[in-house]
Design a protein around this motif. Structure first.
Motif, PDB file in Angstrom:
ATOM      1  N   ALA A 116       0.811  -1.219   0.000  1.00 17.17           N
ATOM      2  CA  ALA A 116       0.000   0.000   0.000  1.00 17.17           C
ATOM      3  C   ALA A 116       0.844   1.269   0.000  1.00 17.17           C
ATOM      4  CB  ALA A 116      -0.922   0.007   1.212  1.00 17.17           C
ATOM      5  N   GLY A 117       2.156   1.126  -0.162  1.00 11.66           N
ATOM      6  CA  GLY A 117       3.015   2.297  -0.259  1.00 11.66           C
ATOM      7  C   GLY A 117       3.275   3.000   1.050  1.00 11.66           C
ATOM      8  N   SER A 118       3.007   2.342   2.202  1.00  9.88           N
ATOM      9  CA  SER A 118       3.211   2.981   3.505  1.00  9.88           C
ATOM     10  C   SER A 118       4.592   2.723   4.078  1.00  9.88           C
ATOM     11  CB  SER A 118       2.151   2.489   4.502  1.00  9.88           C
ATOM     12  OG  SER A 118       0.857   2.864   4.086  1.00  9.88           O
ATOM     13  N   ILE A 119       5.309   1.732   3.547  1.00 11.79           N
ATOM     14  CA  ILE A 119       6.657   1.410   4.010  1.00 11.79           C
ATOM     15  C   ILE A 119       7.554   1.220   2.801  1.00 11.79           C
ATOM     16  CG2 ILE A 119       8.077  -0.343   5.157  1.00 11.79           C
ATOM     17  CD1 ILE A 119       5.934  -0.845   7.111  1.00 11.79           C
ATOM     18  N   SER A 148      -7.539   1.415   1.367  1.00 11.80           N
ATOM     19  CA  SER A 148      -7.085   2.714   1.859  1.00 11.80           C
ATOM     20  C   SER A 148      -6.178   3.395   0.843  1.00 11.80           C
ATOM     21  CB  SER A 148      -6.352   2.521   3.189  1.00 11.80           C
ATOM     22  OG  SER A 148      -5.766   3.725   3.633  1.00 11.80           O
ATOM     23  N   PHE A 149      -5.287   2.625   0.245  1.00 13.42           N
ATOM     24  CA  PHE A 149      -4.360   3.147  -0.757  1.00 13.42           C
ATOM     25  C   PHE A 149      -5.115   3.703  -1.960  1.00 13.42           C
ATOM     26  CE2 PHE A 149      -0.776   1.881  -3.888  1.00 13.42           C
ATOM     27  CZ  PHE A 149      -0.209   3.139  -3.792  1.00 13.42           C
ATOM     28  N   PHE A 182      10.433   3.534  11.526  1.00 13.56           N
ATOM     29  CA  PHE A 182       9.763   4.641  12.203  1.00 13.56           C
ATOM     30  C   PHE A 182      10.025   5.965  11.489  1.00 13.56           C
ATOM     31  CE2 PHE A 182       9.535   1.723  15.889  1.00 13.56           C
ATOM     32  CZ  PHE A 182       8.206   1.930  16.231  1.00 13.56           C
ATOM     33  N   TRP A 183      11.229   6.143  10.961  1.00 20.29           N
ATOM     34  CA  TRP A 183      11.537   7.368  10.226  1.00 20.29           C
ATOM     35  C   TRP A 183      10.688   7.458   8.959  1.00 20.29           C
ATOM     36  CZ3 TRP A 183      13.413  11.837  11.274  1.00 20.29           C
ATOM     37  CH2 TRP A 183      13.868  12.700  10.266  1.00 20.29           C
ATOM     38  N   GLY A 184      10.479   6.341   8.301  1.00 17.20           N
ATOM     39  CA  GLY A 184       9.624   6.341   7.118  1.00 17.20           C
ATOM     40  C   GLY A 184       8.188   6.673   7.449  1.00 17.20           C
ATOM     41  N   TRP A 185       7.678   6.139   8.557  1.00 16.10           N
ATOM     42  CA  TRP A 185       6.319   6.473   8.979  1.00 16.10           C
ATOM     43  C   TRP A 185       6.195   7.966   9.309  1.00 16.10           C
ATOM     44  CZ3 TRP A 185       5.924   1.675  12.638  1.00 16.10           C
ATOM     45  CH2 TRP A 185       5.452   0.573  11.894  1.00 16.10           C
ATOM     46  N   TRP A 186       7.213   8.498   9.967  1.00 19.44           N
ATOM     47  CA  TRP A 186       7.196   9.920  10.327  1.00 19.44           C
ATOM     48  C   TRP A 186       7.181  10.797   9.071  1.00 19.44           C
ATOM     49  CZ3 TRP A 186       6.092  13.041  14.133  1.00 19.44           C
ATOM     50  CH2 TRP A 186       6.579  14.339  14.149  1.00 19.44           C
ATOM     51  N   ASN A 187       7.991  10.439   8.101  1.00 21.89           N
ATOM     52  CA  ASN A 187       8.006  11.199   6.847  1.00 21.89           C
ATOM     53  C   ASN A 187       6.662  11.124   6.141  1.00 21.89           C
ATOM     54  OD1 ASN A 187      10.655  12.047   7.126  1.00 21.89           O
ATOM     55  ND2 ASN A 187      11.492  10.306   6.011  1.00 21.89           N
ATOM     56  N   ASN A 188       6.064   9.947   6.104  1.00 21.32           N
ATOM     57  CA  ASN A 188       4.772   9.797   5.445  1.00 21.32           C
ATOM     58  C   ASN A 188       3.680  10.591   6.144  1.00 21.32           C
ATOM     59  OD1 ASN A 188       5.890   8.132   3.562  1.00 21.32           O
ATOM     60  ND2 ASN A 188       4.996   6.245   4.344  1.00 21.32           N
ATOM     61  N   TRP A 223       3.904  13.522   7.343  1.00 22.67           N
ATOM     62  CA  TRP A 223       3.957  14.909   6.869  1.00 22.67           C
ATOM     63  C   TRP A 223       3.888  15.010   5.345  1.00 22.67           C
ATOM     64  CZ3 TRP A 223       3.227  18.308  10.556  1.00 22.67           C
ATOM     65  CH2 TRP A 223       3.601  17.982  11.862  1.00 22.67           C
ATOM     66  N   LEU A 224       4.444  14.051   4.657  1.00 23.54           N
ATOM     67  CA  LEU A 224       4.575  14.155   3.207  1.00 23.54           C
ATOM     68  C   LEU A 224       3.579  13.289   2.436  1.00 23.54           C
ATOM     69  CD1 LEU A 224       8.484  13.975   3.040  1.00 23.54           C
ATOM     70  CD2 LEU A 224       7.036  16.026   3.129  1.00 23.54           C
ATOM     71  N   GLY A 225       2.913  12.356   3.121  1.00 17.39           N
ATOM     72  CA  GLY A 225       2.006  11.447   2.429  1.00 17.39           C
ATOM     73  C   GLY A 225       2.763  10.266   1.840  1.00 17.39           C
ATOM     74  N   ARG A 226       2.008   9.306   1.335  1.00 20.34           N
ATOM     75  CA  ARG A 226       2.638   8.119   0.755  1.00 20.34           C
ATOM     76  C   ARG A 226       3.320   8.465  -0.561  1.00 20.34           C
ATOM     77  NH1 ARG A 226      -1.808   3.431   2.032  1.00 20.34           N
ATOM     78  NH2 ARG A 226      -3.481   4.828   2.593  1.00 20.34           N
ATOM     79  N   ASP A 227       4.334   7.694  -0.859  1.00 24.33           N
ATOM     80  CA  ASP A 227       4.990   7.813  -2.153  1.00 24.33           C
ATOM     81  C   ASP A 227       4.151   7.047  -3.176  1.00 24.33           C
ATOM     82  OD1 ASP A 227       6.704   7.756  -4.373  1.00 24.33           O
ATOM     83  OD2 ASP A 227       8.466   7.798  -3.073  1.00 24.33           O
TER      84      ASP A 227
END
Length: 468
Positions: free
Chosen positions: A51-54, A180-181, A405-411, A413-417
């Motif tokens: 789903a592009g969350s990780i 959700s994606f 966790f850093w990837g979740w934090w970025n998402n 604020w920035l949303g999924r890639d």
């Protein structure tokens, strides 16, 4: 120094090697781990990868980076002859060789278990590897790109119809995450509407998620229905030829993505190529102390754990009296197996595996989840935080935890890639299309044949006549 061979680098194999490095004294044993892949995949993250969350690489653990005292061999074990204590190791390139060991630990994991349903082998995709999760994500994104350029109609509807087969935890999680994606993607595709996206989950049993209570499973069905996802209970998939889904209820529709999550089975490539005892379901017979064998006797110097092993569930909560094949058991069995191997090397008795399930937690897309522990059920946002917290901390090594966790934090604020890299399946296609190639050698013109002698004499006769 005894040689320990670990066959398989999944949860159980990786954790066994990891903990052996911690508990073995210097020079006490030499450990070798063999797996076709150079990394361990943290499978609970696969739905979020799809789903592009990780970020895909954040959900795998490099063996060579974290197993610093273990000999890591990227190859397949194609034969285990425990009677002779030898294993045949076959690399992708080069000749196979015989590996002599003193102790073997079989942790070869499981593969997707399918049925001979027409079209499944040709059209479906599993969810057991990181490559499959990435392919699912790219297919969803690519289908949205294609559908946005088409007028409303059957082809556009086929591209936006997604099917998941299997209503266990893996099936429900990837189903909910993809829903959700897809909903989040509509923001970037003004040509498409929510009503044009269709999600179907097919489950042959009368309920989903047997690990949670019936009431909680009903809440999940209702929750997903409110989000535009349909679950077909007591329904079997009868055909999927060319992406045409046919159900036992008589319903039929077309799809371009079928995700198969309807069960797993012990890795047959390893089980069938060894002389270790196997039970009726195709798993290696394993005692509660993780030695290969049964209650009456065990096979000396042979151990097994994880999805490939039939480990008795001493809590009484397992299916058929055995531990269910999931990450929770595999990780804990791997840790205990390492302790037991060290204990036996030092002349001590191994301990039996006993783990009472403390609960089950599942993510159902951004901001939604479900947690069940006994009669306690938590739903919605709190359960989603529990899901991310539990699995984030369960990821082995602080280096991997930080990346997740850093990837979740970025998402946050920035949303999924939402970049699709489906072209990576044929990485040389663009290069080959425009690559200059040597011109074919020029073909020399044929040499003309010499004139016949009779014709050559004609001018001489004409000169004689002229002289007269």
């Amino acid at each position: 120094m005894p040689k320990i061979l670990i066959v398989g680098g999944g949860y159980a194999g990786f954790y066994t090697a990891w903990k052996l490095e911690k508990w073995l004294r210097a020079g006490e044993a030499e450990v070798t781990i063999v797996d076709p892949l150079p990394y361990m995949t943290y499978q609970p993250f696969l739905p979020e990868v799809a789903a592009g969350s990780i970020e895909p690489r954040h959900s795998v653990v490099a063996q060579r980076r974290h197993l610093k005292k273990t000999n890591v061999v990227t190859a397949k074990v194609t034969r285990i002859d425990h009677a002779a204590k030898t294993a045949t190791i076959t690399p992708e390139l080069g000749e196979p060789w015989q590996f002599d060991y003193d102790i073997v630990i079989v942790t070869g994991g499981a593969v997707s278990r399918t049925f001979p349903i027409p079209g499944i082998a040709d059209n479906a995709i599993g969810l057991k590897s990181i490559e499959e999760a990435v392919a699912i994500r790219d297919r969803v994104l690519t289908n949205f790109d294609k559908a946005s350029n088409l007028p409303p109609g059957p082809e556009r509807e086929r591209l936006l119809t997604f099917v998941v087969v299997g209503g266990g935890f893996a099936g429900i999680e990837v189903f909910a995450e993809l829903r959700s994606f897809a909903s989040s993607l509509l923001e970037y595709y003004p040509q498409l509407t929510f009503d044009e996206t269709h999600f179907h989950l097919i489950e042959a049993m009368g309920r989903i998620m047997p690990e949670v209570s019936l009431e909680t499973s009903h809440w999940v069905i209702k929750h997903l229905a409110q989000r535009g996802a349909e679950i077909h209970l007591d329904t079997q998939l009868t055909s999927a030829v060319d992406g045409v889904i046919e159900l036992s209820t008589g319903e039929s529709f077309e799809t371009d993505l079928i995700v198969w999550t309807a069960g797993v089975m012990a890795n047959p490539a390893i089980v069938r190529s060894s002389d270790l005892p196997v039970e009726e379901r195709g798993r290696i017979k394993t005692r509660a102390d993780l030695r290969v064998g049964d209650d009456d006797e065990f096979v000396a110097d042979a151990w097994a754990a994880g999805d490939i092993a039939a480990v008795p569930d001493l809590t009484g909560g397992g299916v058929g009296g055995y531990c269910v094949p999931n990450a929770q058991h595999a990780v804990r069995q791997g840790k205990l197996l390492a302790k037991n191997v060290v204990a036996v090397l030092r002349g001590e008795e191994p301990k039996q595996y006993f783990h009472k399930n403390l609960g089950a937690v599942a993510g159902l897309g951004i901001g939604s989840g479900v947690f069940q522990s006994g009669k306690l059920a938590i739903k919605g946002l709190p359960a989603w935080f529990a899901h991310r917290g539990y699995h984030g901390l369960a990821m082995p090594s602080w280096e991997r935890k930080f990346r997740v966790f850093w990837g979740w934090w970025n998402n946050f604020w920035l949303g999924r890639d939402i970049v699709s890299l489906s072209a990576v399946q044929q990485p040389r296609a663009q290069f080959e299309l425009f690559a200059a190639r040597p011109k074919p050698p020029a073909v020399e013109a044929p040499v003309p044949a010499a004139a016949p002698a009779a014709k050559a004499e004609k001018p001489a006769k004409q000169e004689a006549v002229a002289a007269k």
